[in-house]
Design a protein around this motif. Sequence first.
Motif, short mmCIF file in Angstrom:
data_model
loop_
_atom_site.label_atom_id
_atom_site.label_comp_id
_atom_site.label_asym_id
_atom_site.label_seq_id
_atom_site.Cartn_x
_atom_site.Cartn_y
_atom_site.Cartn_z
N LEU A 175 42.63 29.15 41.26
CA LEU A 175 43.06 29.74 39.98
C LEU A 175 43.62 28.67 39.05
O LEU A 175 43.35 28.67 37.85
CB LEU A 175 44.12 30.82 40.24
CG LEU A 175 43.61 32.15 40.80
CD1 LEU A 175 44.77 33.01 41.28
CD2 LEU A 175 42.78 32.91 39.76
N ILE A 223 39.11 33.97 35.55
CA ILE A 223 39.01 34.60 36.87
C ILE A 223 37.61 34.40 37.46
O ILE A 223 37.45 34.12 38.66
CB ILE A 223 39.34 36.11 36.79
CG1 ILE A 223 40.76 36.31 36.27
CG2 ILE A 223 39.17 36.77 38.16
CD1 ILE A 223 41.84 35.80 37.18
N ILE A 241 34.05 40.01 35.46
CA ILE A 241 34.64 39.98 36.80
C ILE A 241 33.89 40.97 37.69
O ILE A 241 33.71 42.13 37.32
CB ILE A 241 36.14 40.32 36.75
CG1 ILE A 241 36.89 39.29 35.92
CG2 ILE A 241 36.73 40.39 38.17
CD1 ILE A 241 38.34 39.62 35.67
#
Length: 352
Positions: free
Chosen positions: A293, A56, A188
């Motif tokens: 992604l 991510i 993240i």
Amino acid sequence: MRREFLFEAIRTAAAVVLALALGFLVTYLVSGEPAEAFGTLIFGPLTSARRFGNFIEMAIPLTFTGLAVSIAFQASQFNIGAEGQLFFGAVAATVVGIALELPPVIHALIALLAAAAAGALVGYIPGVLKARWGASELVSSLMLNYIFYRLGIYIINYHFRDSQAGAMVSWPLKASSWLHQFLPPTRIHWGILVALLAVVFSHCFLYRTRWGYALRMTGLNLQFAHYSGINTASVLIYSQAISGAVAGLAGACEMLGIYRRFQWQAMPGYGFDGIIVAILARNNPLLVPAAALFLAYLRTGADIMARMTDVTSEMVTVIQSILILLITAQAFLATYRHRMVVREAREHADAA
């Protein structure tokens, strides 16, 4: 329009499947344990929270640079300078993060704005050169990468370097400028929200404003747009400047969210990867996060595969290359597309 979108989705999915199949074939030829190696590539990012977080985290800068290149492509312009714009945006955010004393949130916002302004400045130059003197934006933006890379290195190493750190890094950024990480044990950070806002902005700008309409019309046909009254010189300039601003945000989010001090002594490569993301997304801002992604997943899986098996991470470069070749090949699935067009024409004829 719906069938065209469906065809492009099918074509992209077929290209991905074919590229992965050819990737497995290459793995089978070079590895002593091909099934384990390829399984690690495909499923590695899902085997732990930290690896999932890495995937991510990598998608965040790729989303920014994919958007930056998509905006330029929509105006039928190249932006090979996203790498330099990202790098100089990171430098600007670092300077603001070190030099200013501001309250939390405001400090981070000012750093992001400074990065966007720095990226826009780097993007503005090839736009002006193209609009005023007809200089190829492909060449000028590529060359500016090296100029602003060296300028950024000079600013950090000669004015903001931490001489006590034992490495070529800047002073730490003040905590008030950080984009905080919110999902331990991953890294993240709130840059993901900034990336999503950039996606919404890009889509609304391109499809809901007259400036976006002028940009797209210029990209479709420069001469037609000019004779229709659109100031195409202005479009060339602001398309490159906005593209640069979005790329600059990528560098800021990396510094404020991940590194917390400037550590790059070489260009990280996200700007060039943005070209791959934009091609996969067909220059559609709403599809850019999915393309980012996908590429981040492959890159993370390749890193894990290189550490755990006898196959190097360059395998992903092979898969990427096959993907781009198939997606950009107009003849790929052209027969299927022709059948769709004929079927649609017959349906309209029957309805009439």
